[in-house]
Scaffold this motif. Structure first.
Motif, PDB file in Angstrom:
ATOM      1  N   ALA A 227     117.368  53.143 -49.824  1.00 40.26           N
ATOM      2  CA  ALA A 227     118.455  53.853 -49.168  1.00 40.26           C
ATOM      3  C   ALA A 227     119.453  52.868 -48.560  1.00 40.26           C
ATOM      4  N   LEU A 228     120.680  53.313 -48.418  1.00 41.15           N
ATOM      5  CA  LEU A 228     121.718  52.515 -47.781  1.00 41.15           C
ATOM      6  C   LEU A 228     121.915  52.983 -46.344  1.00 41.15           C
ATOM      7  N   GLY A 229     122.430  52.111 -45.504  1.00 42.05           N
ATOM      8  CA  GLY A 229     122.819  52.500 -44.158  1.00 42.05           C
ATOM      9  C   GLY A 229     121.687  52.658 -43.167  1.00 42.05           C
ATOM     10  N   ILE A 230     120.558  52.014 -43.411  1.00 42.12           N
ATOM     11  CA  ILE A 230     119.457  52.082 -42.451  1.00 42.12           C
ATOM     12  C   ILE A 230     119.665  51.001 -41.402  1.00 42.12           C
ATOM     13  N   GLU A 231     119.583  51.394 -40.156  1.00 45.01           N
ATOM     14  CA  GLU A 231     119.743  50.454 -39.052  1.00 45.01           C
ATOM     15  C   GLU A 231     118.452  50.420 -38.250  1.00 45.01           C
ATOM     16  N   LEU A 232     117.847  49.274 -38.166  1.00 48.67           N
ATOM     17  CA  LEU A 232     116.627  49.082 -37.385  1.00 48.67           C
ATOM     18  C   LEU A 232     117.054  48.733 -35.966  1.00 48.67           C
ATOM     19  N   THR A 233     116.803  49.644 -35.022  1.00 50.96           N
ATOM     20  CA  THR A 233     117.270  49.424 -33.649  1.00 50.96           C
ATOM     21  C   THR A 233     116.159  48.996 -32.703  1.00 50.96           C
ATOM     22  N   SER A 234     114.914  49.197 -33.078  1.00 55.98           N
ATOM     23  CA  SER A 234     113.820  48.733 -32.226  1.00 55.98           C
ATOM     24  C   SER A 234     112.595  48.449 -33.080  1.00 55.98           C
ATOM     25  N   PHE A 235     111.771  47.594 -32.525  1.00 51.89           N
ATOM     26  CA  PHE A 235     110.557  47.168 -33.218  1.00 51.89           C
ATOM     27  C   PHE A 235     109.537  46.834 -32.154  1.00 51.89           C
ATOM     28  N   SER A 236     108.303  47.282 -32.302  1.00 51.70           N
ATOM     29  CA  SER A 236     107.308  46.964 -31.279  1.00 51.70           C
ATOM     30  C   SER A 236     106.023  46.456 -31.915  1.00 51.70           C
ATOM     31  N   LEU A 237     105.383  45.580 -31.195  1.00 52.27           N
ATOM     32  CA  LEU A 237     104.090  45.034 -31.600  1.00 52.27           C
ATOM     33  C   LEU A 237     103.121  45.196 -30.438  1.00 52.27           C
ATOM     34  N   ASP A 238     101.901  45.548 -30.752  1.00 49.80           N
ATOM     35  CA  ASP A 238     100.839  45.581 -29.754  1.00 49.80           C
ATOM     36  C   ASP A 238      99.852  44.478 -30.095  1.00 49.80           C
ATOM     37  N   ALA A 239      99.346  43.811 -29.092  1.00 54.49           N
ATOM     38  CA  ALA A 239      98.359  42.752 -29.305  1.00 54.49           C
ATOM     39  C   ALA A 239      97.082  43.109 -28.558  1.00 54.49           C
ATOM     40  N   PHE A 240      95.968  43.017 -29.241  1.00 51.05           N
ATOM     41  CA  PHE A 240      94.660  43.291 -28.660  1.00 51.05           C
ATOM     42  C   PHE A 240      93.756  42.104 -28.923  1.00 51.05           C
ATOM     43  N   SER A 241      92.854  41.827 -28.015  1.00 51.65           N
ATOM     44  CA  SER A 241      91.818  40.817 -28.228  1.00 51.65           C
ATOM     45  C   SER A 241      90.540  41.534 -28.621  1.00 51.65           C
ATOM     46  N   PHE A 242      89.967  41.095 -29.733  1.00 53.54           N
ATOM     47  CA  PHE A 242      88.707  41.659 -30.215  1.00 53.54           C
ATOM     48  C   PHE A 242      87.583  40.668 -29.949  1.00 53.54           C
ATOM     49  N   ASN A 243      86.414  41.180 -29.606  1.00 54.37           N
ATOM     50  CA  ASN A 243      85.266  40.292 -29.443  1.00 54.37           C
ATOM     51  C   ASN A 243      84.637  40.029 -30.808  1.00 54.37           C
ATOM     52  N   ASN A 244      83.591  39.240 -30.843  1.00 52.80           N
ATOM     53  CA  ASN A 244      82.956  38.878 -32.122  1.00 52.80           C
ATOM     54  C   ASN A 244      82.319  40.059 -32.837  1.00 52.80           C
ATOM     55  N   SER A 245      82.160  41.176 -32.156  1.00 50.40           N
ATOM     56  CA  SER A 245      81.606  42.378 -32.783  1.00 50.40           C
ATOM     57  C   SER A 245      82.692  43.308 -33.313  1.00 50.40           C
ATOM     58  N   GLY A 246      83.960  42.919 -33.132  1.00 48.28           N
ATOM     59  CA  GLY A 246      85.051  43.733 -33.637  1.00 48.28           C
ATOM     60  C   GLY A 246      85.475  44.848 -32.713  1.00 48.28           C
ATOM     61  N   ASN A 247      85.098  44.750 -31.444  1.00 52.54           N
ATOM     62  CA  ASN A 247      85.500  45.748 -30.455  1.00 52.54           C
ATOM     63  C   ASN A 247      86.582  45.163 -29.554  1.00 52.54           C
ATOM     64  N   ILE A 248      87.488  46.023 -29.095  1.00 49.72           N
ATOM     65  CA  ILE A 248      88.544  45.557 -28.211  1.00 49.72           C
ATOM     66  C   ILE A 248      87.925  45.111 -26.898  1.00 49.72           C
ATOM     67  N   GLN A 249      88.318  43.916 -26.448  1.00 49.28           N
ATOM     68  CA  GLN A 249      87.787  43.405 -25.193  1.00 49.28           C
ATOM     69  C   GLN A 249      88.396  44.166 -24.031  1.00 49.28           C
ATOM     70  N   GLY A 250      87.650  44.273 -22.959  1.00 48.83           N
ATOM     71  CA  GLY A 250      88.064  45.041 -21.796  1.00 48.83           C
ATOM     72  C   GLY A 250      89.315  44.507 -21.123  1.00 48.83           C
TER      73      GLY A 250
ATOM     74  N   VAL B  80      91.134  38.129 -19.932  1.00 49.73           N
ATOM     75  CA  VAL B  80      92.492  37.601 -20.025  1.00 49.73           C
ATOM     76  C   VAL B  80      92.539  36.579 -21.159  1.00 49.73           C
ATOM     77  N   ARG B  81      93.463  36.774 -22.067  1.00 52.71           N
ATOM     78  CA  ARG B  81      93.659  35.852 -23.187  1.00 52.71           C
ATOM     79  C   ARG B  81      95.137  35.521 -23.289  1.00 52.71           C
ATOM     80  N   GLU B  82      95.425  34.311 -23.688  1.00 54.30           N
ATOM     81  CA  GLU B  82      96.807  33.913 -23.935  1.00 54.30           C
ATOM     82  C   GLU B  82      97.115  34.150 -25.401  1.00 54.30           C
ATOM     83  N   VAL B  83      98.166  34.907 -25.651  1.00 53.16           N
ATOM     84  CA  VAL B  83      98.570  35.211 -27.020  1.00 53.16           C
ATOM     85  C   VAL B  83     100.053  34.897 -27.156  1.00 53.16           C
ATOM     86  N   ASP B  84     100.382  34.043 -28.107  1.00 53.96           N
ATOM     87  CA  ASP B  84     101.772  33.731 -28.401  1.00 53.96           C
ATOM     88  C   ASP B  84     102.154  34.435 -29.692  1.00 53.96           C
TER      89      ASP B  84
END
Length: 89
Positions: free
Chosen positions: A48-71, A75-79
Motif C-alpha cells: 500500500a501507498l501512504g502508510i505513515e508509522l507514527t509510533s513504535f513500542s518495544l517491551d523488554a523482559f528478563s527471563f530466568n534459565n527456566s524461561g519464566n519472566i523474572q520478578g 533488576v537488570r540492565e538492558v540496552d
C-alpha cells in the motif's frame, strides 16, 4: 564467549524459549550479562501507498534459565538500540 561479541542471526537461529511466559515473544535463551549480546533485523513492508508509522513500542523482559519472566524485584540492565530506515526502493 566475550560479552562484546554479537550473535550472527544470519547463522543458525539462536535458541528461543518455548514456555508459556515466552509465547508471542521473541525470547532468546541467552544470558546477556555473561554470554553475549544479540541483535536481529525486523522487516516491515507493504504494497500500500501512504502508510505513515507514527509510533513504535518495544517491551523488554528478563527471563530466568527456566524461561519464566523474572520478578519485578530483579533488576537488570538492558540496552536497546533501534534503527528505523526507509528502503525507498
Amino acid at each position: 564467549m566475550q560479552t562484546d561479541q554479537l550473535i550472527d542471526l544470519s547463522a543458525p537461529a539462536p535458541v528461543l524459549f518455548d514456555t508459556t511466559a515466552a509465547q508471542d515473544r521473541f525470547a532468546v535463551d541467552l544470558n546477556i550479562e555473561n554470554e553475549a549480546s544479540w541483535s536481529t533485523d525486523v522487516s516491515f513492508s507493504t504494497e500500500a501507498l501512504g502508510i505513515e508509522l507514527t509510533s513504535f513500542s518495544l517491551d523488554a523482559f528478563s527471563f530466568n534459565n527456566s524461561g519464566n519472566i523474572q520478578g519485578q524485584n530483579v533488576v537488570r540492565e538492558v540496552d536497546i538500540t533501534l534503527i528505523i530506515s526507509e528502503d525507498g526502493g
